[in-house]
Design a protein around this motif. Structure first.
Motif, PDB file in Angstrom:
ATOM      1  N   GLU A 183      -3.733   4.091   4.576  1.00 57.58           N
ATOM      2  CA  GLU A 183      -4.073   2.883   5.304  1.00 57.58           C
ATOM      3  C   GLU A 183      -3.550   3.036   6.734  1.00 57.58           C
ATOM      4  O   GLU A 183      -2.612   3.812   6.966  1.00 57.58           O
ATOM      5  N   PRO A 184      -4.112   2.333   7.723  1.00 61.92           N
ATOM      6  CA  PRO A 184      -5.199   1.374   7.600  1.00 61.92           C
ATOM      7  C   PRO A 184      -6.574   2.044   7.657  1.00 61.92           C
ATOM      8  O   PRO A 184      -6.704   3.164   8.133  1.00 61.92           O
ATOM      9  N   THR A 206       0.845  -1.187   0.000  1.00 60.59           N
ATOM     10  CA  THR A 206       0.000   0.000   0.000  1.00 60.59           C
ATOM     11  C   THR A 206       0.882   1.239   0.000  1.00 60.59           C
ATOM     12  O   THR A 206       2.069   1.179   0.332  1.00 60.59           O
TER      13      THR A 206
END
Length: 451
Positions: free
Chosen positions: A307-308, A9
Motif C-alpha cells: 500500500e498505498p 495493512t
C-alpha cells in the motif's frame, strides 16, 4: 495509535521496522506456521508464541494503544525493537483468515501490559514533579545504538579485508568462486546489523559472468562498496549531511521527521520490484505548487501487494514529510485531505544535458545514488544499433535506455505514443542510462504509464 476493529495493512506494519533485516525477518514470520497461542484483545494487546527451526520459542506481545506508539515484548536478542517476531505477529494479525482470533489475553501478556502502563503513569507523574525516570529510555536507546555501531564497525572492517583479498587475487577469481562466496559475505554483514552493506554485496555477486564488460562493472561496484565502508569507519570526520547519508546507506533507519508539506501531489509513476521475501513499491509524486518530485516507498510481505494503491495520473491533496539522511527525495505520506482526482498537470521538463547534470549534482551529495528523477521536455525514442535511446529534439544529445527499460513492454508503448514525434517523458536518469516510467503525448491527453 489504532482502533483494533480496523485491521492494519502490511505496509503499515512493515513501516515500523527499524531496518531492512528486521523487515525481511518479519515478512518471513508473517505466516501461521511457526505461531501458536495467538490472539488479540479489546484492551489493545496482540500476543503469540513463535517457535524457530531450532526449537527455541519466544513469547511475543505488542501493545498497540500507547500514546507514543506500539510497545513490544519479546525475549529474542534483537537489539532494536520491533524485532522480526513482533513484526511477524502483527502481519499475521493484519492478514485475513482469522489466524489471530479475538480473545482474553494470557496471564503473562496481561501482566506485562499492566506493568508497562503502570510505569508509563509513573513516568508521567515523575515528569510533572521534576524527577528523573524520564531519561531512562533515551539512555537505553543510546546504549543500543552504540552496541549496534560497534558491530557495524566490525562488519565494515571485515568487508574491507574481503575486498582487498578479492583484488589481490584478481577479478577473474570472482567468476570461479561462484555466488556462494558473496552470499556468505552478505550473511556476515547481516550478522553485523548492516543490511545496506549486505544488499550491496549481494548485488556484487550477480555481476561476474553477466556480460562482456562484467569485470569493469565489478570493479566499479567494489570501489563504491569500499568507499561506503571507509565512509562508515570515518563517519565522525564527515560533514553532517554526508555522515547522515552514509548511516542510511549502511542500513540505519532514517526517520520521516521533516516538516509536513501540504500540496496537490500528482502521481507520476508506480512500479513494484520483488524478491522471495518482500515486494517493494516505488511511487513517484510531483507537487504542483511546490514543484517538488518525491518518492514513496512501501512494502508488502509474503506475496501481499504493498500500500498505498495510487493510480498514475491522479492527484491527491495530502501532506508528506521528508526522511532525514535518506540521500534522496524519499518522503512519508501523511494526512490526506481529499480522495485522488484526475489532474491534467504536466511537470516542467529539461533537456538531456540538464538531466545528466542533475545526476552529477546528486552524486556530490550521495556518491551511491543510482539515479535521479527527471522529466525530459521533448525527446524522441529511437533505436541505436542493438539498443535504444531517447534523443533530445532541441540539442544534439541523447541518453541510452537502461537494460531494464529495454526489457519492458513499456518501451513499445513509448514508441507508439511518440510515433516519431517529440514527447515529454518522466523517468529515472543514472549512470546506466535512462529508464522511462511515464509519457505524455504531443498535444492534449493524459499521462501514459510505462511500467
Amino acid at each position: 495509535m489504532t482502533v483494533l476493529g480496523v485491521r492494519w495493512t502490511a505496509g503499515q506494519v512493515l513501516a515500523l521496522a527499524p531496518d531492512t533485516a528486521s523487515r525481511a525477518a518479519g515478512s518471513r514470520l508473517g505466516v501461521a506456521g511457526p505461531w501458536s497461542g495467538t490472539g488479540w484483545s479489546d484492551e489493545g494487546v496482540v500476543w503469540g508464541r513463535c517457535e524457530g527451526p531450532d526449537g527455541t520459542a519466544y513469547r511475543t506481545a505488542v501493545d498497540l494503544t500507547g500514546a507514543a506508539g506500539p510497545a513490544y515484548l519479546c525475549a529474542c536478542p534483537s537489539p532494536e525493537p520491533p524485532c522480526g517476531h513482533a513484526l511477524g505477529l502483527l502481519l499475521l494479525w493484519a492478514g485475513a483468515g482469522g489466524a489471530v482470533p479475538r480473545g482474553e489475553a494470557p496471564r503473562w501478556a496481561e501482566r506485562w501490559r499492566a506493568e508497562r502502563r503502570g510505569i508509563a503513569r509513573g513516568e508521567r507523574a515523575g515528569g510533572a514533579a521534576g524527577s528523573g525516570p524520564r531519561v531512562a529510555a533515551p539512555a537505553a536507546a543510546r546504549r543500543r545504538a552504540e552496541r549496534r555501531a560497534a558491530r557495524i564497525d566490525g562488519g565494515a572492517a571485515e568487508l574491507e579485508r574481503r575486498l582487498a583479498d578479492l583484488l589481490r587475487g584478481g577479478l577473474a577469481g570472482a567468476r570461479r568462486s561462484g555466488y556462494g562466496l558473496w552470499e556468505e559475505t552478505a550473511a556476515r554483514m547481516v550478522d553485523a546489523q548492516a543490511p545496506g552493506l549486505a544488499a550491496r554485496v549481494r548485488e556484487l555477486g550477480a555481476i561476474p559472468g553477466s556480460g562482456p564488460d562484467w569485470p569493469g562493472r565489478l570493479l566499479e561496484e567494489c570501489a563504491l562498496l569500499h568507499l561506503l565502508g571507509r565512509g562508515w569507519l570515518g563517519r565522525e570526520r564527515l560533514p553532517g549531511e554526508l555522515s547522515a547519508v552514509v548511516r542510511t546507506r549502511v542500513g540505519l533507519t532514517a526517520s520521516p521527521d521533516g516538516p509536513p508539506l501540504r500540496d496537490r501531489w500528482l502521481v507520476l509513476a508506480r512500479y513494484d520490484t520483488a524478491d522471495a521475501r518482500l515486494t517493494t513499491r516505488r511511487t513517484w509524486l510531483y507537487g504542483t505548487a511546490s514543484r517538488r518530485t518525491a518518492l514513496l516507498l512501501s512494502y508488502g510481505a509474503a506475496g501481499r501487494a504493498p500500500e498505498p494503491e495510487l493510480p498514475v495520473g491522479l492527484a491527491l491533496d495530502a501532506e508528506v514529510s521528508a526522511y532525514s539522511g535518506a540521500g534522496g527525495p524519499r518522503v512519508a505520506l501523511g494526512e490526506r485531505f481529499a480522495p485522488p482526482v484526475p489532474d491534467p498537470t504536466r511537470p516542467p521538463g529539461v533537456t538531456v544535458t540538464r538531466a545528466a547534470a542533475r545526476y552529477g549534482e546528486a552524486l556530490r551529495a550521495d556518491p551511491w545514488r543510482e539515479s535521479v528523477p527527471v522529466t525530459l521536455a521533448a525527446v524522441v525514442p529511437q533505436p541505436d544499433g542493438e539498443t535504444w535511446q531517447v534523443a533530445d529534439a532541441v540539442e544534439d544529445t541523447a541518453l541510452p535506455l537502461t537494460v531494464r527499460a529495454r526489457d519492458r513492454p513499456g518501451l513499445w508503448r513509448l514508441a507508439a505514443v511518440s510515433g516519431g514525434r517529440p514527447v515529454r517523458v518522466f523517468g529515472e536518469c543514472g549512470h546506466r542510462g535512462f529508464t522511462p516510467l511515464a509519457v505524455w503525448p504531443d498535444g492534449p491527453g493524459p499521462v501514459v504509464p510505462l511500467c
